[in-house]
Design a protein around this motif. Structure first.
Motif, mmCIF file in Angstrom:
data_model
loop_
_atom_site.group_PDB
_atom_site.id
_atom_site.type_symbol
_atom_site.label_atom_id
_atom_site.label_comp_id
_atom_site.label_asym_id
_atom_site.label_seq_id
_atom_site.Cartn_x
_atom_site.Cartn_y
_atom_site.Cartn_z
ATOM 1 N N GLU A 93 -20.955 6.198 -18.010
ATOM 2 C CA GLU A 93 -20.652 7.362 -18.851
ATOM 3 C C GLU A 93 -20.279 6.974 -20.282
ATOM 4 O O GLU A 93 -20.784 7.541 -21.242
ATOM 5 C CB GLU A 93 -19.493 8.170 -18.244
ATOM 6 C CG GLU A 93 -19.841 8.924 -16.972
ATOM 7 C CD GLU A 93 -18.578 9.383 -16.221
ATOM 8 O OE1 GLU A 93 -18.672 9.585 -15.002
ATOM 9 O OE2 GLU A 93 -17.516 9.519 -16.861
ATOM 10 N N ARG A 94 -19.326 6.000 -20.390
ATOM 11 C CA ARG A 94 -18.752 5.699 -21.708
ATOM 12 C C ARG A 94 -19.114 4.334 -22.246
ATOM 13 O O ARG A 94 -18.759 3.995 -23.372
ATOM 14 C CB ARG A 94 -17.223 5.667 -21.611
ATOM 15 C CG ARG A 94 -16.659 6.865 -20.965
ATOM 16 C CD ARG A 94 -15.154 6.756 -20.965
ATOM 17 N NE ARG A 94 -14.634 7.808 -20.120
ATOM 18 C CZ ARG A 94 -13.382 7.922 -19.752
ATOM 19 N NH1 ARG A 94 -12.510 7.026 -20.169
ATOM 20 N NH2 ARG A 94 -12.996 8.903 -18.975
ATOM 21 N N GLY A 95 -19.659 3.497 -21.398
ATOM 22 C CA GLY A 95 -19.923 2.124 -21.803
ATOM 23 C C GLY A 95 -18.846 1.202 -21.275
ATOM 24 O O GLY A 95 -17.685 1.608 -21.117
ATOM 25 N N TYR A 96 -19.217 -0.036 -21.023
ATOM 26 C CA TYR A 96 -18.307 -1.037 -20.465
ATOM 27 C C TYR A 96 -17.154 -1.336 -21.423
ATOM 28 O O TYR A 96 -15.987 -1.348 -21.043
ATOM 29 C CB TYR A 96 -19.118 -2.308 -20.168
ATOM 30 C CG TYR A 96 -18.306 -3.532 -19.895
ATOM 31 C CD1 TYR A 96 -17.645 -3.685 -18.686
ATOM 32 C CD2 TYR A 96 -18.214 -4.550 -20.838
ATOM 33 C CE1 TYR A 96 -16.892 -4.824 -18.427
ATOM 34 C CE2 TYR A 96 -17.468 -5.686 -20.585
ATOM 35 C CZ TYR A 96 -16.802 -5.816 -19.387
ATOM 36 O OH TYR A 96 -16.069 -6.931 -19.142
ATOM 37 N N GLU A 97 -17.481 -1.567 -22.688
ATOM 38 C CA GLU A 97 -16.475 -1.929 -23.688
ATOM 39 C C GLU A 97 -15.381 -0.870 -23.812
ATOM 40 O O GLU A 97 -14.212 -1.192 -24.017
ATOM 41 C CB GLU A 97 -17.127 -2.104 -25.079
ATOM 42 C CG GLU A 97 -18.158 -3.213 -25.187
ATOM 43 C CD GLU A 97 -17.533 -4.603 -25.218
ATOM 44 O OE1 GLU A 97 -16.291 -4.708 -25.124
ATOM 45 O OE2 GLU A 97 -18.285 -5.579 -25.303
ATOM 46 N N GLN A 98 -15.800 0.386 -23.723
ATOM 47 C CA GLN A 98 -14.883 1.494 -24.008
ATOM 48 C C GLN A 98 -13.986 1.862 -22.829
ATOM 49 O O GLN A 98 -13.129 2.730 -22.939
ATOM 50 C CB GLN A 98 -15.672 2.744 -24.430
ATOM 51 C CG GLN A 98 -16.251 2.693 -25.834
ATOM 52 C CD GLN A 98 -17.413 1.736 -25.954
ATOM 53 O OE1 GLN A 98 -18.303 1.728 -25.121
ATOM 54 N NE2 GLN A 98 -17.409 0.901 -26.990
ATOM 55 N N THR A 99 -14.204 1.231 -21.673
ATOM 56 C CA THR A 99 -13.447 1.606 -20.485
ATOM 57 C C THR A 99 -12.290 0.638 -20.243
ATOM 58 O O THR A 99 -12.462 -0.572 -20.371
ATOM 59 C CB THR A 99 -14.383 1.613 -19.259
ATOM 60 O OG1 THR A 99 -15.471 2.511 -19.514
ATOM 61 C CG2 THR A 99 -13.655 2.054 -18.000
ATOM 62 N N ALA B 96 -6.934 0.711 -16.698
ATOM 63 C CA ALA B 96 -6.082 1.863 -16.354
ATOM 64 C C ALA B 96 -6.932 3.086 -16.000
ATOM 65 O O ALA B 96 -6.649 3.813 -15.043
ATOM 66 C CB ALA B 96 -5.153 2.181 -17.525
ATOM 67 N N GLU B 97 -7.993 3.285 -16.778
ATOM 68 C CA GLU B 97 -8.877 4.439 -16.517
ATOM 69 C C GLU B 97 -9.613 4.301 -15.193
ATOM 70 O O GLU B 97 -9.800 5.274 -14.460
ATOM 71 C CB GLU B 97 -9.888 4.590 -17.668
ATOM 72 C CG GLU B 97 -9.244 5.107 -18.948
ATOM 73 C CD GLU B 97 -10.146 4.941 -20.171
ATOM 74 O OE1 GLU B 97 -9.966 5.690 -21.128
ATOM 75 O OE2 GLU B 97 -11.038 4.054 -20.160
ATOM 76 N N ILE B 98 -10.040 3.080 -14.896
ATOM 77 C CA ILE B 98 -10.738 2.844 -13.628
ATOM 78 C C ILE B 98 -9.802 3.147 -12.464
ATOM 79 O O ILE B 98 -10.152 3.872 -11.529
ATOM 80 C CB ILE B 98 -11.229 1.380 -13.530
ATOM 81 C CG1 ILE B 98 -12.260 1.090 -14.618
ATOM 82 C CG2 ILE B 98 -11.824 1.111 -12.141
ATOM 83 C CD1 ILE B 98 -12.590 -0.377 -14.800
ATOM 84 N N ALA C 201 -15.471 2.287 -11.480
ATOM 85 C CA ALA C 201 -15.806 1.453 -12.638
ATOM 86 C C ALA C 201 -17.255 1.683 -13.065
ATOM 87 O O ALA C 201 -17.548 1.875 -14.250
ATOM 88 C CB ALA C 201 -15.588 -0.020 -12.293
ATOM 89 N N LEU C 202 -18.160 1.704 -12.095
ATOM 90 C CA LEU C 202 -19.572 1.888 -12.433
ATOM 91 C C LEU C 202 -19.801 3.255 -13.080
ATOM 92 O O LEU C 202 -20.531 3.372 -14.075
ATOM 93 C CB LEU C 202 -20.454 1.732 -11.189
ATOM 94 C CG LEU C 202 -21.942 1.839 -11.470
ATOM 95 C CD1 LEU C 202 -22.396 0.778 -12.458
ATOM 96 C CD2 LEU C 202 -22.756 1.737 -10.183
ATOM 97 N N GLU C 203 -19.145 4.293 -12.550
ATOM 98 C CA GLU C 203 -19.265 5.630 -13.148
ATOM 99 C C GLU C 203 -18.814 5.617 -14.606
ATOM 100 O O GLU C 203 -19.517 6.094 -15.499
ATOM 101 C CB GLU C 203 -18.391 6.641 -12.375
ATOM 102 C CG GLU C 203 -18.977 7.103 -11.056
ATOM 103 C CD GLU C 203 -17.972 7.944 -10.249
ATOM 104 O OE1 GLU C 203 -18.203 8.132 -9.053
ATOM 105 O OE2 GLU C 203 -16.937 8.382 -10.834
ATOM 106 N N LEU C 204 -17.640 5.021 -14.826
ATOM 107 C CA LEU C 204 -17.091 5.002 -16.193
ATOM 108 C C LEU C 204 -17.939 4.146 -17.134
ATOM 109 O O LEU C 204 -18.171 4.529 -18.278
ATOM 110 C CB LEU C 204 -15.637 4.508 -16.158
ATOM 111 C CG LEU C 204 -14.649 5.534 -15.581
ATOM 112 C CD1 LEU C 204 -13.336 4.859 -15.185
ATOM 113 C CD2 LEU C 204 -14.390 6.659 -16.597
ATOM 114 N N TYR C 205 -18.398 3.007 -16.664
ATOM 115 C CA TYR C 205 -19.235 2.144 -17.505
ATOM 116 C C TYR C 205 -20.543 2.864 -17.871
ATOM 117 O O TYR C 205 -21.054 2.713 -18.971
ATOM 118 C CB TYR C 205 -19.560 0.816 -16.813
ATOM 119 C CG TYR C 205 -18.367 -0.080 -16.526
ATOM 120 C CD1 TYR C 205 -17.117 0.176 -17.090
ATOM 121 C CD2 TYR C 205 -18.491 -1.184 -15.695
ATOM 122 C CE1 TYR C 205 -16.024 -0.642 -16.817
ATOM 123 C CE2 TYR C 205 -17.401 -2.014 -15.426
ATOM 124 C CZ TYR C 205 -16.171 -1.728 -15.977
ATOM 125 O OH TYR C 205 -15.097 -2.548 -15.706
#
Lengths: 188, 188
Positions: A22-28, A31-33, A16-20
């Motif tokens: 990279e792309r921002g919290y809103e955009q994640t 399912a992706e996490i 989750a932290l990686e994705l937030y």
């Protein structure tokens, strides 16, 4: 779904932290996490209530450790010094998580919803510390004031410790912040 | 819609608090608040972003007053005593609003969403106070620590002042809390 998943909680928090970042919290999405962690959405929701909560996976551990250290501080320790013992204990926990803490702080600061959740967690920590001081025989309002003061040191010290320019360890930064608080409330 | 509506903001804040106390925050609609205040929904949204914000109508005034008093405290005052001047000033503002403050606090404490908003407002107040201290020449981290300590006094003092069993004025309760904070951080 019943299979044993080693450290599913930790893997999802990391993903989750990686994705937030990279792309921002809103955009994640959840399912992706789950996908990045190699798990399912269902597993995610077994561990976390929502997309926010996954960033606060460690807050229970932090509170427990802080409270226990304050409870077990020498009986003779003044309330503020019992809190100092607690700050030492949590510093040890964070010491090897500086990069994670930096990334996490950047994500939280950028989002009002996350900031709100962070403030709720800190208020809960403050209440737990005040309760612990009362169990040590500290009366009100001294217990609540000391707990809030200890939390102020933790917040301000933490913000300093995650600065890229700050190279000292967390324990040292916390001790310095505590001394600074003592000086400033003494009217220095 | 363009008619002049004397103290529309205040009337809506009063109506909202009454309804939240009577029926609960969740159960009250904006339409009901507007109706009780003798105004329209459109007027409500001209003044407040949402149902939460109407309970924080005074937070801008509080922050402004607190900050100004700290900024204008005698140059020779230590940071913590400049904050004490600020606490005196806000106490004066609240002194004749005790019943309102009690009701409001009961509503906020009962609802997680409202509590979150309250914490955000207090964090903003703390940041504004730290900024004011820096303008007075106080270095970091002393400025942030002093601001957090001042806010701790405000929070704990406020909770005490709204107790039904507490009969002393807010200024006195705040001064006592500040003294208590000084004692507790001195290791008493």
């Amino acid at each position: 779904m019943g299979r044993w998943q080693p450290d599913a909680r930790g893997r999802m928090a990391k993903a989750a932290l990686e994705l937030y970042s990279e792309r921002g919290y809103e955009q994640t999405t959840v399912a992706e996490i789950a996908r990045r962690a190699g798990l399912t959405e269902r597993t995610f929701f077994r561990h976390y209530a929502d997309k926010r909560e996954v960033l606060f996976a460690g807050s229970g551990e932090l509170e427990e450790l802080f409270v226990r250290a304050v409870a077990e501080a020498p009986e003779s320790a003044a309330p503020i010094d019992a809190l100092g013992v607690g700050l030492d204990a949590v510093s040890e926990l964070f010491e090897d998580r500086r990069e994670y803490a930096r990334k996490r702080q950047a994500v939280i600061t950028a989002n009002a919803e996350l900031l709100e959740r962070e403030l709720i967690k800190l208020a809960s920590l403050s209440a737990a510390l005040a309760d612990t001081l009362r169990r040590r025989g500290v009366a009100e309002p001294a217990a609540s004031l000391a707990a809030e003061a200890g939390l102020a040191v933790f917040k301000v010290g933490f913000q300093r410790w995650v600065l890229v320019s700050e190279e000292r360890g967390m324990a040292q930064v916390m001790r310095e912040s505590l001394d600074e608080l003592k000086a400033v409330t003494a009217g220095a």
